[in-house]
Enzyme design. Structure first.
Site, PDB file in Angstrom:
ATOM      1  N   LYS A 184      42.924  46.289 120.715  1.00  0.00           N
ATOM      2  CA  LYS A 184      43.600  45.357 119.808  1.00  0.00           C
ATOM      3  C   LYS A 184      43.700  46.007 118.433  1.00  0.00           C
ATOM      4  CE  LYS A 184      42.759  42.129 116.919  1.00  0.00           C
ATOM      5  NZ  LYS A 184      43.891  42.385 116.002  1.00  0.00           N
ATOM      6  N   GLU A 260      31.428  49.912 113.201  1.00  0.00           N
ATOM      7  CA  GLU A 260      31.638  50.759 112.013  1.00  0.00           C
ATOM      8  C   GLU A 260      32.198  49.839 110.939  1.00  0.00           C
ATOM      9  OE1 GLU A 260      30.568  53.642 111.963  1.00  0.00           O
ATOM     10  OE2 GLU A 260      30.603  54.397 114.018  1.00  0.00           O
ATOM     11  N   CYS A 294      37.144  53.985 104.622  1.00  0.00           N
ATOM     12  CA  CYS A 294      35.798  53.418 104.506  1.00  0.00           C
ATOM     13  C   CYS A 294      34.857  54.369 103.788  1.00  0.00           C
ATOM     14  CB  CYS A 294      35.262  53.099 105.888  1.00  0.00           C
ATOM     15  SG  CYS A 294      35.312  54.534 106.977  1.00  0.00           S
ATOM     16  N   GLU A 396      32.692  45.711  98.155  1.00  0.00           N
ATOM     17  CA  GLU A 396      33.709  46.693  98.533  1.00  0.00           C
ATOM     18  C   GLU A 396      35.086  46.210  98.073  1.00  0.00           C
ATOM     19  OE1 GLU A 396      34.876  46.984 102.712  1.00  0.00           O
ATOM     20  OE2 GLU A 396      34.778  49.157 102.575  1.00  0.00           O
TER      21      GLU A 396
HETATM   22  P1  NAD Z   1      39.102  43.420 109.299  1.00  0.00           P
HETATM   23  O1  NAD Z   1      37.673  43.207 109.618  1.00  0.00           O
HETATM   24  O2  NAD Z   1      39.809  42.399 108.496  1.00  0.00           O
HETATM   25  O3  NAD Z   1      39.971  43.584 110.627  1.00  0.00           O
HETATM   26  C1  NAD Z   1      39.684  44.595 111.586  1.00  0.00           C
HETATM   27  C2  NAD Z   1      40.133  44.119 112.954  1.00  0.00           C
HETATM   28  O4  NAD Z   1      39.357  42.995 113.341  1.00  0.00           O
HETATM   29  C3  NAD Z   1      41.589  43.684 113.023  1.00  0.00           C
HETATM   30  O5  NAD Z   1      42.126  44.105 114.257  1.00  0.00           O
HETATM   31  C4  NAD Z   1      41.487  42.164 112.957  1.00  0.00           C
HETATM   32  O6  NAD Z   1      42.566  41.493 113.578  1.00  0.00           O
HETATM   33  C5  NAD Z   1      40.199  41.925 113.735  1.00  0.00           C
HETATM   34  N1  NAD Z   1      39.506  40.686 113.407  1.00  0.00           N
HETATM   35  C6  NAD Z   1      39.488  40.017 112.227  1.00  0.00           C
HETATM   36  N2  NAD Z   1      38.713  38.920 112.331  1.00  0.00           N
HETATM   37  C7  NAD Z   1      38.226  38.884 113.600  1.00  0.00           C
HETATM   38  C8  NAD Z   1      37.373  37.996 114.312  1.00  0.00           C
HETATM   39  N3  NAD Z   1      36.852  36.925 113.736  1.00  0.00           N
HETATM   40  N4  NAD Z   1      37.088  38.294 115.605  1.00  0.00           N
HETATM   41  C9  NAD Z   1      37.599  39.389 116.200  1.00  0.00           C
HETATM   42  N5  NAD Z   1      38.426  40.262 115.580  1.00  0.00           N
HETATM   43  C10 NAD Z   1      38.727  40.019 114.285  1.00  0.00           C
HETATM   44  O7  NAD Z   1      39.164  44.858 108.609  1.00  0.00           O
HETATM   45  P2  NAD Z   1      40.443  45.551 107.969  1.00  0.00           P
HETATM   46  O8  NAD Z   1      40.774  44.804 106.715  1.00  0.00           O
HETATM   47  O9  NAD Z   1      41.467  45.746 109.015  1.00  0.00           O
HETATM   48  O10 NAD Z   1      39.873  47.005 107.607  1.00  0.00           O
HETATM   49  C11 NAD Z   1      39.243  47.308 106.397  1.00  0.00           C
HETATM   50  C12 NAD Z   1      37.744  47.288 106.552  1.00  0.00           C
HETATM   51  O11 NAD Z   1      37.363  48.192 107.581  1.00  0.00           O
HETATM   52  C13 NAD Z   1      36.997  47.754 105.328  1.00  0.00           C
HETATM   53  O12 NAD Z   1      35.874  46.934 105.142  1.00  0.00           O
HETATM   54  C14 NAD Z   1      36.558  49.161 105.676  1.00  0.00           C
HETATM   55  O13 NAD Z   1      35.429  49.645 104.992  1.00  0.00           O
HETATM   56  C15 NAD Z   1      36.298  49.012 107.139  1.00  0.00           C
HETATM   57  N6  NAD Z   1      36.358  50.304 107.809  1.00  0.00           N
HETATM   58  C16 NAD Z   1      35.198  50.884 108.255  1.00  0.00           C
HETATM   59  C17 NAD Z   1      35.222  52.136 108.864  1.00  0.00           C
HETATM   60  C18 NAD Z   1      33.969  52.819 109.353  1.00  0.00           C
HETATM   61  O14 NAD Z   1      34.076  53.787 110.088  1.00  0.00           O
HETATM   62  N7  NAD Z   1      32.791  52.352 108.969  1.00  0.00           N
HETATM   63  C19 NAD Z   1      36.444  52.778 109.030  1.00  0.00           C
HETATM   64  C20 NAD Z   1      37.597  52.157 108.571  1.00  0.00           C
HETATM   65  C21 NAD Z   1      37.548  50.913 107.969  1.00  0.00           C
END
Ligand code: NAD
Length: 492
Positions: A184, A260, A294, A396
């Site tokens: 997804k 992550e 990230c 963040e």
């Molecule tokens: P997000 O958590 O908003 O969304 C990520 C994914 O989760 C999307 O596909 C979204 O549709 C899904 N999602 C959202 N709510 C959900 C729920 N309740 N249940 C199941 N799935 C759900 O994150 P984002 O805004 O897409 O990405 C940015 C974030 O990701 C930042 O916090 C960044 O630091 C983090 N990030 C971490 C890493 C790492 O390797 N640690 C890498 C990249 C990004």
């Protein structure tokens, strides 16, 4: 094998059990560059998700489950070939969804998408397993060995910042060890994942081994996957808050979880650093991908004797960044991912003022006088003078933003770096070799760079501590998560 329905016919389709599926509601994917419509996307409802899970289960019981390591590895190399063959389509898809620069999509995102499949296809095939010759107290002997088995059906939930790179970073090892997957992608970046489904189809992936469902998080595909009783594991990259929501949803079935999550990464710049390299490296670590990595630095601590000079130099680098159309060859920075995210980042810029900070540069949105004024652009922003407890220094932001503060001693610098609820990455700038090792080893984070940033080897452990995640990915660490050992004991 031709795709049964072209994935892009009317709207981006889901891919379930080896066929493209356009049933159900649709949603609109907007360009962050100018707010125009990129495409429409089919949202997977509970029926589609259930079909995907059933198809994955059937694949495990059928051709995919019976496939040997060598054949699986060869198939994943074909997927990498397919990405490379359609390289320009992937680049265009990634740029259209994210507004990231042509240069970045061409040199980082898409090559890493293909490399992820090659690396894990090879690593999984060469994997060894442990074996012990056992002697018991009563004189019996046994041979104890372990075989690695896939977890089963794995849901892969990915973010928008490096869409193909981060999705394949999980898909490739999960498939390499024989799981069936349901991917997804983020609702903001559905395009490259749909191209990947086409590539999977063309490569001859057995139906159900790879499925793609589009949608949102809560009350949509993300939550349906996290709660689904017939999914064995969820591997997730995204915000820490989302990670805890998934953890709660997955708790009833005690699913295996790999997370992550977010970061609030620190860079420590010592007065003995190579000044120019530290400025250049810090500029990269703050502003790459508009700060939407990230691993980006949001807290910079500089030893007091070089503090003013460093702030001035980083300000110069920020103001020299070319903020432009993604396909312009000189573009350093595109827009943020969405209007919603832009509003969040601009709110932090405003908060920095309210919390008593000094805006060294930026602090708002650029004005272009053309279609980009309807996009999601912000200025690279540097702030000084905030308290360490302020929200801008502890939360963040995930934009082209950093706060710079001075420190006096090595001990103080380490304490400042570690005073965070997050622990993903850290960077140390010094020409003192002993200090480099000493400080890096005391930073509480999953990865620490010395005199560089974002230099990655895909075999090394990758992940975070505290709010930044659970578990490690990379090389054998990924394979260890996606396959579980079974101990076989043979009495001799
Ligand atoms: P997000 O958590 O908003 O969304 C990520 C994914 O989760 C999307 O596909 C979204 O549709 C899904 N999602 C959202 N709510 C959900 C729920 N309740 N249940 C199941 N799935 C759900 O994150 P984002 O805004 O897409 O990405 C940015 C974030 O990701 C930042 O916090 C960044 O630091 C983090 N990030 C971490 C890493 C790492 O390797 N640690 C890498 C990249 C990004």
């Amino acid at each position: 094998m031709p795709a049964s329905t072209p994935a892009h016919s009317e709207c981006l389709a889901n891919y379930v059990g080896g066929a493209f599926d356009s049933s159900g509601n649709t949603f609109t994917n907007l360009s962050p560059v100018d707010g125009s419509v990129v495409n429409r996307v089919c949202e997977a409802d509970a029926a589609v998700v259930n079909r995907a899970v059933a198809a994955a289960r059937a694949a495990l019981a059928g051709d995919w489950g019976a496939m040997g390591d060598n054949e699986r590895s060869a198939l994943l190399h074909k997927v990498a070939d397919g990405i490379e063959r359609r390289f320009d389509d992937f680049v265009q898809a990634e740029m259209a969804d994210t507004g990231k620069s042509l240069w970045q999509a061409r040199t980082i995102d898409i090559p890493r998408g293909a490399a992820n499949f090659r690396v894990f296809a090879d690593l999984a095939r060469q994997r060894a397993s442990e074996c012990f010759h056992t002697t018991t107290a009563d004189g019996r002997q046994a041979l104890n060995y372990a075989i690695n088995k896939p977890l089963g059906v794995v849901a892969v939930i990915a973010p928008w910042n490096l869409p193909l790179l981060l999705l394949t970073w999980k898909l490739a090892p999960a498939l390499a060890v024989g799981n069936a997957v349901i991917a997804k992608p983020s609702e903001d970046t559905p395009s490259s994942a749909t191209l990947l489904a086409e590539v999977m189809h063309e490569a001859g992936m057995p139906p159900g081994a790879f499925n793609l469902v589009h949608g949102f998080g809560p009350d949509s595909a993300g939550e349906l996957l996290s709660r689904h009783p017939d999914i064995d594991a969820v591997t997730f990259t995204g915000e820490s808050r989302t990670g805890s929501a998934i953890m709660r949803a997955a708790a009833d079935n005690v699913k295996a979880l790999s997370f992550e999550l977010g970061g609030k990464n620190a860079a420590l710049v010592f007065e003995d650093a190579d000044f120019d390299a530290a400025v250049e490296g810090t500029a990269k670590s703050v502003f790459t991908n508009g700060g939407q990595v990230c691993l980006c630095t949001e807290r910079v601590y500089v030893q007091r004797p070089i503090f003013d000079r460093f702030v001035a130099a980083l300000k110069g680098r920020a103001e020299a960044l070319r903020i432009d159309w993604p396909d312009s060859p000189d573009t350093d920075m595109g827009p943020l991912i969405s209007h919603e995210h832009r509003d969040k980042v601009l709110a932090y810029y405003q908060l920095a003022r309210t919390e008593g900070g000094t805006i060294v540069t930026g602090g708002g949105a650029p004005h272009f006088g053309d279609a980009r004024d309807s996009g999601a652009w912000v200025q690279p922003t540097i702030v000084t003078g905030l308290a360490e407890q302020s929200r801008c220094v502890t939360e963040e932001v995930f934009g082209p933003f950093c706060h710079i503060a001075p420190f006096d001693t090595e001990e103080e610098a380490i304490a400042l770096a570690n005073a965070s609820d997050y622990g993903l990455a850290g960077t140390v700038w010094t020409t003192n070799l002993q200090r480099g090792h000493r400080v890096a080893q005391r930073i509480h984070a999953g990865i620490v760079w010395v005199n560089t940033w974002y230099l990655r080897d895909l075999r090394t452990p990758f992940g975070g501590v505290k709010l930044s995640g659970i578990g490690r990915e990379g090389g054998q660490h990924s394979l260890n998560f996606y396959a579980e050992p079974t101990n076989i004991c043979i009495q001799l």
